[in-house]
Design a protein around this motif. Sequence first.
Motif, PDB file in Angstrom:
ATOM      1  N   PRO A 151       3.533   2.273  -2.594  1.00 18.76           N
ATOM      2  CA  PRO A 151       2.430   2.683  -3.328  1.00 18.76           C
ATOM      3  C   PRO A 151       1.070   2.501  -2.630  1.00 18.76           C
ATOM      4  CG  PRO A 151       3.462   0.858  -4.571  1.00 18.76           C
ATOM      5  CD  PRO A 151       4.456   1.223  -3.241  1.00 18.76           C
ATOM      6  N   VAL A 152       1.004   1.572  -1.780  1.00 19.32           N
ATOM      7  CA  VAL A 152      -0.132   1.080  -1.161  1.00 19.32           C
ATOM      8  C   VAL A 152      -0.193   2.329  -0.002  1.00 19.32           C
ATOM      9  CG1 VAL A 152      -1.107  -0.252   0.389  1.00 19.32           C
ATOM     10  CG2 VAL A 152      -0.153  -1.215  -1.497  1.00 19.32           C
ATOM     11  N   GLY A 153       0.685   2.787   0.529  1.00 17.48           N
ATOM     12  CA  GLY A 153       0.753   3.716   1.715  1.00 17.48           C
ATOM     13  C   GLY A 153       0.421   5.197   0.946  1.00 17.48           C
ATOM     14  N   PHE A 154       0.861   5.399  -0.211  1.00 19.28           N
ATOM     15  CA  PHE A 154       0.628   6.534  -1.188  1.00 19.28           C
ATOM     16  C   PHE A 154      -0.906   6.756  -1.600  1.00 19.28           C
ATOM     17  CE2 PHE A 154       0.431   9.423  -4.808  1.00 19.28           C
ATOM     18  CZ  PHE A 154       1.267  10.473  -4.444  1.00 19.28           C
ATOM     19  N   TRP A 155      -1.360   5.544  -2.002  1.00 19.01           N
ATOM     20  CA  TRP A 155      -2.818   5.440  -2.301  1.00 19.01           C
ATOM     21  C   TRP A 155      -3.661   5.795  -1.254  1.00 19.01           C
ATOM     22  CZ3 TRP A 155      -6.469   2.038  -0.493  1.00 19.01           C
ATOM     23  CH2 TRP A 155      -7.550   2.027  -1.232  1.00 19.01           C
ATOM     24  N   TRP A 156      -3.324   5.139   0.115  1.00 25.63           N
ATOM     25  CA  TRP A 156      -4.246   5.125   1.243  1.00 25.63           C
ATOM     26  C   TRP A 156      -4.156   6.978   1.735  1.00 25.63           C
ATOM     27  CZ3 TRP A 156      -2.800   7.050   6.218  1.00 25.63           C
ATOM     28  CH2 TRP A 156      -3.712   6.857   7.062  1.00 25.63           C
ATOM     29  N   ALA A 157      -2.899   7.406   1.593  1.00 23.70           N
ATOM     30  CA  ALA A 157      -2.831   8.936   1.904  1.00 23.70           C
ATOM     31  C   ALA A 157      -3.933   9.498   1.058  1.00 23.70           C
ATOM     32  CB  ALA A 157      -1.301   9.365   2.128  1.00 23.70           C
ATOM     33  N   ALA A 158      -3.643   9.479  -0.352  1.00 22.41           N
ATOM     34  CA  ALA A 158      -4.310  10.144  -1.150  1.00 22.41           C
ATOM     35  C   ALA A 158      -5.925   9.849  -1.034  1.00 22.41           C
ATOM     36  CB  ALA A 158      -4.224   9.693  -2.518  1.00 22.41           C
ATOM     37  N   ARG A 159      -6.550   8.788  -0.614  1.00 22.49           N
ATOM     38  CA  ARG A 159      -7.692   8.315  -0.413  1.00 22.49           C
ATOM     39  C   ARG A 159      -7.961   9.289   0.977  1.00 22.49           C
ATOM     40  NH1 ARG A 159     -11.784   6.546  -3.134  1.00 22.49           N
ATOM     41  NH2 ARG A 159     -12.693   5.163  -1.466  1.00 22.49           N
ATOM     42  N   ARG A 160      -7.437   9.303   1.840  1.00 23.52           N
ATOM     43  CA  ARG A 160      -7.932  10.185   3.266  1.00 23.52           C
ATOM     44  C   ARG A 160      -7.753  11.395   2.831  1.00 23.52           C
ATOM     45  NH1 ARG A 160      -4.580   9.551   8.910  1.00 23.52           N
ATOM     46  NH2 ARG A 160      -5.873  11.107  10.134  1.00 23.52           N
ATOM     47  N   GLU A 161      -6.780  11.939   1.904  1.00 21.31           N
ATOM     48  CA  GLU A 161      -6.905  13.502   1.646  1.00 21.31           C
ATOM     49  C   GLU A 161      -8.341  13.734   0.907  1.00 21.31           C
ATOM     50  OE1 GLU A 161      -5.337  17.314   1.325  1.00 21.31           O
ATOM     51  OE2 GLU A 161      -4.693  15.598   2.479  1.00 21.31           O
ATOM     52  N   THR A 162      -8.658  13.004   0.151  1.00 24.84           N
ATOM     53  CA  THR A 162     -10.012  13.407  -0.771  1.00 24.84           C
ATOM     54  C   THR A 162     -11.151  13.116   0.358  1.00 24.84           C
ATOM     55  OG1 THR A 162     -10.327  10.917  -1.106  1.00 24.84           O
ATOM     56  CG2 THR A 162      -9.247  12.159  -2.791  1.00 24.84           C
ATOM     57  N   ARG A 163     -11.194  12.167   1.348  1.00 23.71           N
ATOM     58  CA  ARG A 163     -12.528  12.158   2.304  1.00 23.71           C
ATOM     59  C   ARG A 163     -12.055  13.509   3.288  1.00 23.71           C
ATOM     60  NH1 ARG A 163     -10.687   6.827   2.975  1.00 23.71           N
ATOM     61  NH2 ARG A 163      -9.470   7.174   4.623  1.00 23.71           N
ATOM     62  N   ASP A 164     -11.112  13.791   3.562  1.00 23.68           N
ATOM     63  CA  ASP A 164     -10.649  15.172   4.335  1.00 23.68           C
ATOM     64  C   ASP A 164     -11.294  16.213   3.647  1.00 23.68           C
ATOM     65  OD1 ASP A 164      -9.726  13.452   6.318  1.00 23.68           O
ATOM     66  OD2 ASP A 164      -7.798  14.188   5.961  1.00 23.68           O
ATOM     67  N   GLN A 165     -10.985  16.548   2.180  1.00 25.50           N
ATOM     68  CA  GLN A 165     -11.702  17.664   1.543  1.00 25.50           C
ATOM     69  C   GLN A 165     -12.956  17.380   1.320  1.00 25.50           C
ATOM     70  OE1 GLN A 165      -9.549  17.804  -2.171  1.00 25.50           O
ATOM     71  NE2 GLN A 165      -7.520  18.186  -1.381  1.00 25.50           N
ATOM     72  N   GLY A 166     -13.823  16.111   1.044  1.00 23.25           N
ATOM     73  CA  GLY A 166     -14.944  16.218   0.872  1.00 23.25           C
ATOM     74  C   GLY A 166     -15.652  16.497   2.413  1.00 23.25           C
ATOM     75  N   ALA A 167     -15.078  16.153   3.324  1.00 22.89           N
ATOM     76  CA  ALA A 167     -15.887  16.625   4.861  1.00 22.89           C
ATOM     77  C   ALA A 167     -15.757  18.214   5.227  1.00 22.89           C
ATOM     78  CB  ALA A 167     -15.168  15.618   5.822  1.00 22.89           C
TER      79      ALA A 167
ATOM     80  N   VAL B 272       9.065   7.313  -4.641  1.00 24.41           N
ATOM     81  CA  VAL B 272       9.565   6.413  -5.652  1.00 24.41           C
ATOM     82  C   VAL B 272      11.185   6.207  -5.228  1.00 24.41           C
ATOM     83  CG1 VAL B 272      10.378   6.738  -8.041  1.00 24.41           C
ATOM     84  CG2 VAL B 272       7.971   7.276  -7.527  1.00 24.41           C
ATOM     85  N   LEU B 273      11.773   7.068  -4.920  1.00 28.27           N
ATOM     86  CA  LEU B 273      13.292   6.964  -4.482  1.00 28.27           C
ATOM     87  C   LEU B 273      13.251   5.931  -3.153  1.00 28.27           C
ATOM     88  CD1 LEU B 273      14.556  10.573  -4.357  1.00 28.27           C
ATOM     89  CD2 LEU B 273      15.012   8.748  -6.440  1.00 28.27           C
ATOM     90  N   ALA B 274      12.416   5.986  -2.554  1.00 29.27           N
ATOM     91  CA  ALA B 274      12.347   4.734  -1.238  1.00 29.27           C
ATOM     92  C   ALA B 274      12.085   3.649  -1.937  1.00 29.27           C
ATOM     93  CB  ALA B 274      11.400   5.168  -0.030  1.00 29.27           C
ATOM     94  N   ALA B 275      11.276   3.248  -2.621  1.00 30.42           N
ATOM     95  CA  ALA B 275      10.716   2.176  -3.266  1.00 30.42           C
ATOM     96  C   ALA B 275      12.082   1.517  -3.896  1.00 30.42           C
ATOM     97  CB  ALA B 275       9.434   2.165  -3.932  1.00 30.42           C
ATOM     98  N   ALA B 276      12.494   2.433  -4.910  1.00 26.92           N
ATOM     99  CA  ALA B 276      13.761   1.946  -5.542  1.00 26.92           C
ATOM    100  C   ALA B 276      14.910   1.413  -4.698  1.00 26.92           C
ATOM    101  CB  ALA B 276      14.276   2.962  -6.571  1.00 26.92           C
ATOM    102  N   ALA B 277      15.086   2.092  -3.542  1.00 22.93           N
ATOM    103  CA  ALA B 277      16.187   1.948  -2.689  1.00 22.93           C
ATOM    104  C   ALA B 277      15.846   0.314  -1.884  1.00 22.93           C
ATOM    105  CB  ALA B 277      16.510   2.834  -1.666  1.00 22.93           C
ATOM    106  N   MET B 278      14.795   0.335  -1.624  1.00 28.41           N
ATOM    107  CA  MET B 278      14.031  -1.002  -1.183  1.00 28.41           C
ATOM    108  C   MET B 278      14.227  -2.286  -2.019  1.00 28.41           C
ATOM    109  SD  MET B 278      10.946   0.403   1.230  1.00 28.41           S
ATOM    110  CE  MET B 278      11.003   1.630   2.310  1.00 28.41           C
ATOM    111  N   VAL B 279      14.034  -1.985  -3.226  1.00 28.46           N
ATOM    112  CA  VAL B 279      14.181  -2.971  -4.107  1.00 28.46           C
ATOM    113  C   VAL B 279      15.523  -3.231  -4.370  1.00 28.46           C
ATOM    114  CG1 VAL B 279      14.205  -3.401  -6.806  1.00 28.46           C
ATOM    115  CG2 VAL B 279      12.126  -2.467  -5.626  1.00 28.46           C
ATOM    116  N   LEU B 280      16.455  -2.383  -4.241  1.00 33.99           N
ATOM    117  CA  LEU B 280      18.040  -2.605  -4.543  1.00 33.99           C
ATOM    118  C   LEU B 280      18.258  -3.363  -3.250  1.00 33.99           C
ATOM    119  CD1 LEU B 280      19.275   0.777  -6.226  1.00 33.99           C
ATOM    120  CD2 LEU B 280      18.814  -1.548  -7.448  1.00 33.99           C
ATOM    121  N   LEU B 281      18.120  -2.862  -2.029  1.00 32.20           N
ATOM    122  CA  LEU B 281      18.546  -3.557  -1.054  1.00 32.20           C
ATOM    123  C   LEU B 281      17.963  -5.107  -0.938  1.00 32.20           C
ATOM    124  CD1 LEU B 281      18.013  -0.972   1.707  1.00 32.20           C
ATOM    125  CD2 LEU B 281      20.125  -1.906   1.075  1.00 32.20           C
ATOM    126  N   GLY B 282      16.896  -5.376  -1.315  1.00 35.78           N
ATOM    127  CA  GLY B 282      16.181  -6.808  -1.573  1.00 35.78           C
ATOM    128  C   GLY B 282      16.947  -7.499  -2.707  1.00 35.78           C
TER     129      GLY B 282
END
Length: 258
Positions: A230-246, A18-28
């Motif tokens: 947020p896209v990267g966060f979602w991708w990492a979370a999905r990967r975590e669920t796959r790893d836990q399932g495996a 969230v902090l990184a995204a906010a900083a990037m929005v401000l820079l934009g």
Amino acid sequence: MYGFLLSRRWLGYAVVGVLAAAAMVLLGNWQWDRYQDRRASNERVEAGGQATPAPVAAVLPRGDGAAPPGSEWARITATGRYDAANEILARGRTVNARVGFEVVTPLVLDDGSAVLVDRGWIEAIPGDALARPTIPPPPTGPVTVVGRVHLSETRPRAVDRRDGRLEVRRISATQLEDHLPYPVLNGYVLLTEQTPAAGGQLTPIPIRTQNAWQSGAYAVQWWLFAALVPVGFWWAARRETRDQGAAAGTDTVVATVA
């Protein structure tokens, strides 16, 4: 399945994201403001070049009064007499990647005030950027100039007097007025035309437009980076669920075999 998102590690990831995204929005936003400012400046440059010259006193104020909005790069005309005795050299100025001096000569108007006229640029003596070259003198007698308004430069440095002539690094009319025997209009003029013509050649100061689109592209780039967080966060979370399932599947197989 997504209970791990409430763990300390993943909450930390979320806060950082969230902090990184906010900083990037401000820079934009900052780059977008630069884009808007540069585009407006470029429009003033283009509009000023096509306008009919206005009397300089109608554009530039006296003393430390603020120049009216839109006055930068306006095309003006003025008639008076050059005061060569109080000519000013702006040192360390670059034109076409070469270092030299801008020659600024007060033009004394009929009402006793003066406007600073940047008559042009001359290259420094090779091997010594501070050595003063031979400056072509301005015309004597009444002269009419046409030029483009340049606002006083900010953060002026000390005014030096060397061999009887003023030298500066930045051109500030309000600062130079303290060293001249008459009131000075707040701003200076980049000379484009002069009647009668001057003897000797000075290189006209180029009036450049700014690269507005570069700032616009940077703004879009920062906003895209912010959207990817947020896209990267979602991708990492999905990967975590796959790893836990495996891992759970492996544990089940092991338990069955045992």
